[in-house]
Design an enzyme around this catalytic site. Structure first.
Site, PDB file in Angstrom:
ATOM      1  N   GLU A 107      53.331  13.842  55.734  1.00 14.98           N
ATOM      2  CA  GLU A 107      53.445  12.901  56.799  1.00 14.98           C
ATOM      3  C   GLU A 107      54.913  12.453  57.014  1.00 14.98           C
ATOM      4  O   GLU A 107      55.423  12.416  58.283  1.00 14.98           O
ATOM      5  CB  GLU A 107      52.472  11.612  56.466  1.00 14.98           C
ATOM      6  CG  GLU A 107      52.514  10.753  57.589  1.00 14.98           C
ATOM      7  CD  GLU A 107      51.795  11.172  59.078  1.00 14.98           C
ATOM      8  OE1 GLU A 107      51.623  10.410  59.788  1.00 14.98           O
ATOM      9  OE2 GLU A 107      51.142  12.281  59.145  1.00 14.98           O
ATOM     10  N   THR A 146      51.292  14.932  75.963  1.00 16.52           N
ATOM     11  CA  THR A 146      51.527  14.783  74.653  1.00 16.52           C
ATOM     12  C   THR A 146      50.128  14.893  73.920  1.00 16.52           C
ATOM     13  O   THR A 146      50.105  15.304  72.792  1.00 16.52           O
ATOM     14  CB  THR A 146      52.008  13.658  74.429  1.00 16.52           C
ATOM     15  OG1 THR A 146      52.488  13.739  73.107  1.00 16.52           O
ATOM     16  CG2 THR A 146      51.126  12.570  74.422  1.00 16.52           C
TER      17      THR A 146
END
Length: 554
Positions: free
Chosen positions: A399, A535
């Site tokens: 992440e 997106t």
């Protein structure tokens, strides 16, 4: 899709847990974009195309393997979670994390259409008219609802009334209900824009629609609406939707307090005041909280060059500043290229999985504007993000990761070395992990897709395949696929028991498309694109200069 994980918040706060934030420093030196030979950066080793269509090599076997993963994910969701939002595949249960409107079904719609899953398409199409967008018991995010639900509905409508119309025997009435639901949803959401500036309040309640009363909004949450809301106006002929989103966007295209809100030309802060339109900070990056604002600048120009040339100009400004100031190479792996974050004019050398979309965005900008410089940096960023995958135990990127820049002073408070227990990893990988989670994110595979479509180089197909195999090996559990606790631990450190809706919309779609046959929605290396992906990876049909509702410009 950009879940806002809060990196911009980390930068804006003086007590950042990721980096040491210091007082405003001297402006960083200009950085030369370099091609380091030892990592085989793509821009250094292959000829960059200029408005030519590369030769692509579909792989039906691998495309079918991705389709099978999609079916497994859908079957688990449909059995244990539908019509709720998301599947919990370990416990075979559900969660309504997106207002209980069936987020996974709507996010899966455009992917099911593209891969031709007729049964799943029928199931979703029957469900769409039944969604009650007038009611939810939970707080509504304008941003998330726009990119997932509104984007998903508009994309399905564009596909079914466009290139897929001959393939599916759906009536005009059935497809019109999709657009009807999009209008119904937008009519409930539009109260968000009722602020002194028109910059929307991202946090809403329904039944009846009303604002939560926020005082500020983020760069991405305010700046990632304009594609979907403009498309809705273009499809319906009602200009109000485009006007609302474009009015808010003007505060981002032309910052009122650039001394704070625009630390580098075109690169902005992360938070705006709803009453004044002023930026409240000068912290940002190409990561969560700010990312998709930059993404949509070039995509709006691609959507309609005649209306959105100002958006192109602002993207160019941001891209040029990124090349000049933000490109960074780790001390142990100067062959890798990452983009730094910033707080005011102080750089911070960490990034995240979310920011790995930037390689694909630079590639798209390079193709759209015929710029080898943007295309070359994009390909180098793609190679850097691949290293975050190949260097972990699971073969999946973390992440958040950090590195030490090879040009900044090594004793600087914003350029600290790795902790002792991560020195070995940093020495070989060129980064160390600060958050090892994996939330079924698409950005690395997304950028591989753009790299393949730009070059036709089969190595990017191989990179997609190795990522797909790694995710399939580690995230496949129970009735679907789950996010992971830590990609650098055996078996990903365990499962979170959560299958994100954007797994359907993005990971499955991009992984499939890189092996699929040519189609109208595929990204083209020239200037003949008929669709642009929002997106959330929902393909939106470009206006092509035909629709003129909602003004445009800046």
């Amino acid at each position: 899709m950009r879940i806002l994980c809060g990196v911009a918040t980390f930068l804006a706060a003086s007590h950042s847990v990721v980096v040491v934030v210091v007082a405003a420093a001297e402006a960083p030196q200009q950085r030369q974009h370099m091609a380091w030979p030892s990592a085989e950066p793509a821009s250094a080793n292959q000829k960059l195309p200029s408005h030519r269509q590369p030769k692509y090599r579909p792989d039906r076997k691998r495309a079918n393997a991705v389709k099978q993963a999609f079916r497994i994910s859908w079957d688990g969701y449909y059995k244990h979670a539908f019509p709720h939002d998301s599947l919990r595949p370990v416990s075979n249960s559900f969660e309504d994390d997106r207002n209980g409107w069936g987020a996974s079904a709507v996010d899966a719609f455009s992917t099911a259409l593209i891969i031709g899953e007729h049964k799943i398409i029928d199931q979703i199409l029957r469900y769409i008219p039944d969604i009650n967008f007038n009611h939810t018991d939970s707080e509504v995010s304008l941003f998330e609802t726009t990119i997932r639900y509104l984007g998903g509905l508009l994309s399905a409508y564009d596909l079914l009334t466009g290139p897929l119309k001959p393939r599916f025997d759906y009536s005009t009435h059935q497809t019109s209900l999709i657009l009807h639901q999009a209008v119904r949803l937008a009519d409930n959401l539009k109260v968000a824009f009722d602020t002194p500036t028109g910059i929307p309040d991202n946090d809403l309640f329904f039944s009846p629609p009303r604002k939560k009363g926020s005082t500020s909004n983020g760069l991405a949450t305010a700046g990632t609406l304009v594609l979907e809301w403009t498309r809705l106006s273009d499809l319906t002929g009602d200009p109000q939707y485009a006007r609302l989103a474009q009015k808010a966007e003007k505060y981002l295209l032309h910052p009122k307090n650039p001394a704070m809100g625009e630390p580098f030309p075109g690169l902005l802060g992360s938070s705006l005041n709803l009453d004044t339109g002023l930026f409240e900070d000068g912290a940002g990056g190409w990561g969560g909280g700010t990312d998709s604002f930059y993404e949509y600048l070039i995509k709006m120009y691609l959507y309609d060059p005649s209306r959105f040339s100002v958006y192109r100009d602002r993207w160019v400004l941001a891209a040029d500043s990124s090349i000049r100031y933000l490109t960074s190479h780790p001390t142990t792996r100067p062959d890798l290229t990452f983009l730094a974050m910033w707080r005011n004019r102080t750089l911070h050398y960490f990034s995240e999985h979310l920011a790995c979309f930037s390689g694909g965005n630079f590639i798209l900008g390079g193709l759209t504007l015929d710029s080898p410089a943007y295309l070359g940096l994009g390909l180098d960023l793609v190679a850097g993000c691949r290293a975050t995958y190949t260097s972990t135990l699971t073969g999946i990127g973390p992440e958040i990761f950090q590195w030490q820049d090879n040009t900044a002073p090594l004793n600087a408070s914003n350029n600290s070395p790795p902790p002792t227990h991560q020195k070995l990893m940093y020495s070989r990988a060129g980064f160390w992990v600060t958050n090892g989670g994996y939330q079924l994110r698409p950005e690395v595979i997304e950028s591989y897709y753009y790299a393949y479509r730009a070059t036709g180089n089969q190595k990017y197909q191989e990179w997609v395949w190795e990522a797909f195999l790694a995710v399939n090996a580690t995230c496949r559990v129970g009735s679907g696929y789950s996010s992971l606790m830590d990609v650098n631990l055996p078996e990903g450190g365990g499962w979170t028991d959560f299958q994100e809706s954007f797994w359907f919309a993005e990971v499955m779609k991009y992984a499939y498309l890189v092996f699929a046959e040519e189609a109208p929605w595929q990204v083209k290396a020239g200037l003949e694109n008929r669709f642009v992906f929002n997106t959330e990876a929902h393909p939106i049909r470009v206006a092509g200069g035909r629709e003129k509702y909602g003004g445009g410009g800046g």
